[in-house]
Write a protein that holds these residues in place. Sequence first.
Motif, PDB file in Angstrom:
ATOM      1  N   LEU A 237     -32.258  17.313  35.696  1.00 54.90           N
ATOM      2  CA  LEU A 237     -31.919  18.707  35.398  1.00 54.90           C
ATOM      3  C   LEU A 237     -32.509  19.143  34.073  1.00 54.90           C
ATOM      4  O   LEU A 237     -32.656  18.359  33.143  1.00 54.90           O
ATOM      5  CB  LEU A 237     -30.410  18.961  35.435  1.00 54.90           C
ATOM      6  N   MET A 238     -32.841  20.430  34.034  1.00 54.34           N
ATOM      7  CA  MET A 238     -33.596  20.999  32.912  1.00 54.34           C
ATOM      8  C   MET A 238     -33.131  22.423  32.678  1.00 54.34           C
ATOM      9  O   MET A 238     -32.964  23.184  33.623  1.00 54.34           O
ATOM     10  CB  MET A 238     -35.087  20.985  33.276  1.00 54.34           C
ATOM     11  N   SER A 239     -32.909  22.771  31.424  1.00 58.48           N
ATOM     12  CA  SER A 239     -32.647  24.153  31.048  1.00 58.48           C
ATOM     13  C   SER A 239     -33.693  24.564  30.042  1.00 58.48           C
ATOM     14  O   SER A 239     -33.826  23.947  28.986  1.00 58.48           O
ATOM     15  CB  SER A 239     -31.245  24.299  30.444  1.00 58.48           C
ATOM     16  N   GLY A 240     -34.458  25.587  30.366  1.00 57.52           N
ATOM     17  CA  GLY A 240     -35.558  26.003  29.494  1.00 57.52           C
ATOM     18  C   GLY A 240     -35.142  27.049  28.473  1.00 57.52           C
ATOM     19  O   GLY A 240     -34.090  27.686  28.603  1.00 57.52           O
ATOM     20  N   THR A 241     -35.997  27.241  27.468  1.00 52.99           N
ATOM     21  CA  THR A 241     -35.690  28.170  26.386  1.00 52.99           C
ATOM     22  C   THR A 241     -35.621  29.617  26.848  1.00 52.99           C
ATOM     23  O   THR A 241     -35.016  30.452  26.176  1.00 52.99           O
ATOM     24  CB  THR A 241     -36.756  28.059  25.279  1.00 52.99           C
TER      25      THR A 241
END
Length: 352
Positions: free
Chosen positions: A11-15
């Motif tokens: 999982l990844m949350s971008g800027t």
Amino acid sequence: MNKNEVFVIGLMSGTSLDGIDLVYVKFLQNDYKKFEILKSETIGYSNEWKVILQNAIHFSTKELESLDISYGRFLGEVLNHFIDKNQIKNIDFIASHGHTILHQPEKGITLQIGSGKEITAITNKKVVCDFRTQDVKLGGQGAPLVPIGDQLLFSDYDYCLNLGGFSNISYEKDGVRIAYDICPVNIVLNHYVNKLGFDYDDGGKIASKGKINQELLIKLNALEYYQLTPPKSLGLEWVQQNIFPLIESLETDVSSILRTFVEHIALQLSSVIKSDSILITGGGAFNVFLINRLEEVVGVKFLLINKELIDFKEALIFAFLGLLKVDNQVNCLRSVTGAIKDHSSGEIFMPK
């Protein structure tokens, strides 16, 4: 790990705060390139979470410690919902990038919130997280981290370009993997289109109607960062200090800001890209106007691959970074980050 198949949730949350990207992926231990994305989904942020994450850069140390815990619990709940919804039974571990709040590697600072301890407690799964801190302690930028995945999973391409909150590129030069952030993308475009009540500029249609502010374009291209040699990386702080004040001193019309910044992006990217053998991913790949301008400036035609890889490549690669960490293999390259050595980065949390 003894078995050949490894099942991971990344999982990844971008800027750019588009949401949380999740992938459930199967890797083959004896041939990493034969991966398979089995399930994928983006979970949008509530307005409350968007406001918190946008303003967290101004939080005190105590507030950030509390946010790390609450955001970790939130990620754990998101993961449990994803697992239940897709009836996922076989999970070797979860690999979480978290969400970047502070990134000032020149000061030895990088912070990705989303407590691995809390995620483990809520999901009852092994969790690998905090991939950047060790690299910064070793004198590196802590970014970009995706290039090891580019090297081992996508070596068929001359360039791997991601157009997210920032644009970053990865390629081989003289047998060494080079990678760095080129310039801001969606972190700026979304900021201004939000003022019109939109989450993003669909296809770049609003930008296409604006006019280029030549003075602004010249000053953007003259920013000192673009003269630096890699390794180098960008963060929200840099945008707030260098980009927003410059734009707002010279232009007020949103469509013209977007048009000028798209031109800026295209010019910065074209200074690096010299081939049509390129894997373009990230939300910016769907900005038709931006891609068309880039093609015109570079003088080539790009072939965009399937939507799932465009959307979820970074989450996929963080799953892969977790796999390398669990196997105690290198997942951070000194040639990319500037650290004193190649190393295996990340923290592992085990369920009780």
